[in-house]
Write a protein that holds these residues in place. Structure first.
Motif, PDB file in Angstrom:
ATOM      1  N   ARG A 140     -33.192   9.680  54.996  1.00 42.44           N
ATOM      2  CA  ARG A 140     -32.322   8.600  54.556  1.00 42.44           C
ATOM      3  C   ARG A 140     -32.752   7.249  55.109  1.00 42.44           C
ATOM      4  N   GLY A 195     -26.487   3.685  45.397  1.00 45.62           N
ATOM      5  CA  GLY A 195     -27.305   4.701  46.030  1.00 45.62           C
ATOM      6  C   GLY A 195     -28.395   5.221  45.117  1.00 45.62           C
ATOM      7  N   LEU A 233     -33.751   9.324  50.206  1.00 45.59           N
ATOM      8  CA  LEU A 233     -32.410   8.846  49.879  1.00 45.59           C
ATOM      9  C   LEU A 233     -32.230   7.423  50.404  1.00 45.59           C
ATOM     10  N   LEU A 237     -24.000  12.887  55.763  1.00 40.69           N
ATOM     11  CA  LEU A 237     -24.840  13.569  54.777  1.00 40.69           C
ATOM     12  C   LEU A 237     -25.179  14.993  55.203  1.00 40.69           C
ATOM     13  N   GLN A 297     -29.595   4.555  50.895  1.00 38.43           N
ATOM     14  CA  GLN A 297     -28.133   4.505  50.985  1.00 38.43           C
ATOM     15  C   GLN A 297     -27.590   3.086  51.108  1.00 38.43           C
ATOM     16  N   GLY A 344     -20.923   4.198  52.778  1.00 39.36           N
ATOM     17  CA  GLY A 344     -22.010   4.494  51.851  1.00 39.36           C
ATOM     18  C   GLY A 344     -22.328   5.969  51.711  1.00 39.36           C
ATOM     19  N   ALA A 345     -22.427   6.675  52.827  1.00 39.60           N
ATOM     20  CA  ALA A 345     -22.764   8.096  52.771  1.00 39.60           C
ATOM     21  C   ALA A 345     -21.671   8.889  52.066  1.00 39.60           C
ATOM     22  N   ASP A 362     -31.064   3.192  54.921  1.00 36.88           N
ATOM     23  CA  ASP A 362     -29.989   2.326  54.435  1.00 36.88           C
ATOM     24  C   ASP A 362     -30.563   0.957  54.087  1.00 36.88           C
ATOM     25  N   MET A 371     -21.712   8.362  48.287  1.00 38.55           N
ATOM     26  CA  MET A 371     -22.712   9.152  47.563  1.00 38.55           C
ATOM     27  C   MET A 371     -22.298  10.610  47.472  1.00 38.55           C
ATOM     28  N   GLU A 382     -23.919   1.117  54.544  1.00 37.45           N
ATOM     29  CA  GLU A 382     -23.828   1.757  55.862  1.00 37.45           C
ATOM     30  C   GLU A 382     -22.992   0.905  56.810  1.00 37.45           C
ATOM     31  N   THR A 395     -31.815   8.170  44.844  1.00 36.73           N
ATOM     32  CA  THR A 395     -32.600   9.270  45.390  1.00 36.73           C
ATOM     33  C   THR A 395     -33.896   9.414  44.606  1.00 36.73           C
TER      34      THR A 395
END
Length: 459
Positions: A85, A69, A151, A358, A153, A161-162, A87, A165, A156, A71
């Motif tokens: 976000r 991940g 973000l 998220l 990600q 994944g979310a 992915d 993180m 997914e 940011t």
């Protein structure tokens, strides 16, 4: 809010003052499309994204969050914090398109088997939409104020994944968002943007059920409790849960997606496994149907004389995507201006997403919208022939391929969405009013059981 267009540095087609290079957009997209990587194994994809982020000198970039991940945060004066976000994982699908940038990549899956990979769900398009929107936002800083969190990600498709993180301390690495946004491409007329408040994507509950029988020689079925017959009767009986227990005006899907039993033609095995994929918009109905599934499965096992109760393993649970009315109202008026007749109402989609994990972790309102990517000639021809369900490849299909002309549309939608939310104040919960960061907690076992917090498993 002025128009956003994509152009090859054409000074007459700038993006709200920031130029968007369409040639860069297409070529970088093709790079991502050629080499998709499976969930939790997106090493090269993450490296490629990080390389692109080197273009943004004033953004604070953090990598390796919950696996791969990433940011990127740009603070640009006083104002709200908006998270967007994208992915970037692919799927174990062999691409069957005929474009010169088709994926020929393969990768070892979690079982150690080499499988072909493809961006069959459009996550490469999502990634480019966010990278492009970052360029627009970066080049127009004199026109907006606040903080943007981009973000990227992983995982997914595996539905982890979310949460990965969040569990890895995302809340301590970025400012607490006031609002969270995401977009998803779909099979639909190219360039059409779909939005709606309320439930727009279903919850997902994936259940692995093991049925226990008693093994025997295939010539002596009377000495067995045959789990193959038990599995067959259970599959058929489960069809009655939706047809006979769910009100006709409510949505529910219970699909038996796989059945596994036996390895030899002369052996009655001692167990069988069935896997269910269940979709709902309403949480109370989800719980009711899960109870019904357990009741049906246990009753079928009892009717066969099974000496051991079936076991239930919940390997994937996601809540429904329920868009905020406030965020929808804020963005839709600007989408109507930016896209005119191509800004339309979104029909609820029966797929599921882990994006809401998220905003729920941060206690923030959110919205996910969709963008059509099917070439217009292809869509119109199928529509005229009444063959949309037959001729138009959907997400996860080996022929799913976005029209390249929709790349700047995705960028435009992402940028307009973020700019819309930066132009207004968002009310925070009282206990977080003075905090610039928010530290969400990892889900407990009780959270998982109640699906109040979504975790784990493959969708």
């Amino acid at each position: 809010m002025g128009p956003l267009y994509g152009g090859r540095f054409d000074k007459e087609t700038v993006a709200d003052g920031g130029q968007l290079d369409l040639e860069w957009l297409e070529e970088t997209y093709k790079e991502f499309h050629r080499e998709p990587e499976l969930s939790t194994a997106e090493e090269r994809t993450a490296e490629r994204i990080i390389r692109e982020l080197g273009y943004f000198k004033d953004w604070d970039v953090t990598t390796g969050i919950g696996g791969y991940g990433i940011t990127a945060v740009l603070e640009n004066g006083e104002g709200p914090t908006v998270l967007f976000r994208a992915d970037f994982d692919g799927l174990p699908v062999a691409e069957k398109t005929d474009v010169d940038y088709k994926s020929k990549h393969s990768q070892l899956d979690a079982q150690g088997q080499r499988v072909p990979t493809m961006h069959a769900c459009g996550h490469d398009h999502h990634t480019m939409s966010l990278l492009g929107a970052m360029r627009v936002l970066d080049g127009t800083r004199d026109r907006w104020s606040g903080t943007v969190v981009a973000l990227f990600q992983p995982a997914e498709e595996a539905s982890i994944g979310a949460n990965g993180m969040i569990s890895d301390g995302l809340g301590t690495k970025i400012p607490r968002p006031d609002v969270c946004l995401a977009q998803h491409i779909i099979a639909g007329p190219a360039g059409r943007v779909f939005t709606a408040p309320g439930p727009v994507m279903t919850s997902s509950t994936t259940i692995e059920i093991t049925l226990y029988g008693r093994g025997a020689h295939a010539s002596m079925p009377h000495r067995s409790v045959d789990p193959v017959v038990l599995a067959a009767s259970t599959v058929m009986k489960l069809q009655t849960v939706v047809s006979r227990e769910v009100p006709p005006n409510q949505f529910a899907v219970i699909t038996v997606a796989s059945v596994e039993a036996g390895k030899a033609n002369n052996v009655i095995p001692d167990s069988a496994k069935i896997s269910l994929s269940c979709r709902f918009y309403d949480e109370a109905l989800r719980k009711k149907c899960v109870d019904s599934i357990k009741r049906v499965v246990r009753a079928e096992a009892m009717s066969m004389g099974a000496e051991r109760e079936p076991s239930f393993k919940f390997v994937g649970m996601l809540g429904a995507t329920n868009n905020s009315e406030e965020v929808f109202t804020t963005i839709r008026q600007n989408f109507d201006q930016a896209f005119a007749a191509e800004s339309v109402d979104m029909e609820p989609w029966t797929a599921s997403e882990d994006f809401p994990v998220l905003p729920r972790a941060f206690g923030a309102p959110y919205m996910l919208w969709t963008v059509g990517i099917t070439p217009r000639w292809q869509w119109d021809r199928a529509d005229k022939a009444g063959r949309l369900d037959i001729d138009i490849p959907t997400n996860h299909n080996p022929m799913f391929l976005p029209d390249l002309k929709t790349l700047p549309v995705g960028v435009r939608a992402a940028a307009v969405g973020v700019l819309s939310c930066l132009q207004r104040a968002w009310e925070r919960p009282e206990d977080q009013a003075d905090d610039s960061t928010y530290r969400p907690t990892a889900p407990t076992d009780q959270d998982i059981d109640e699906v109040a917090v979504e975790t784990a498993g493959a969708d």
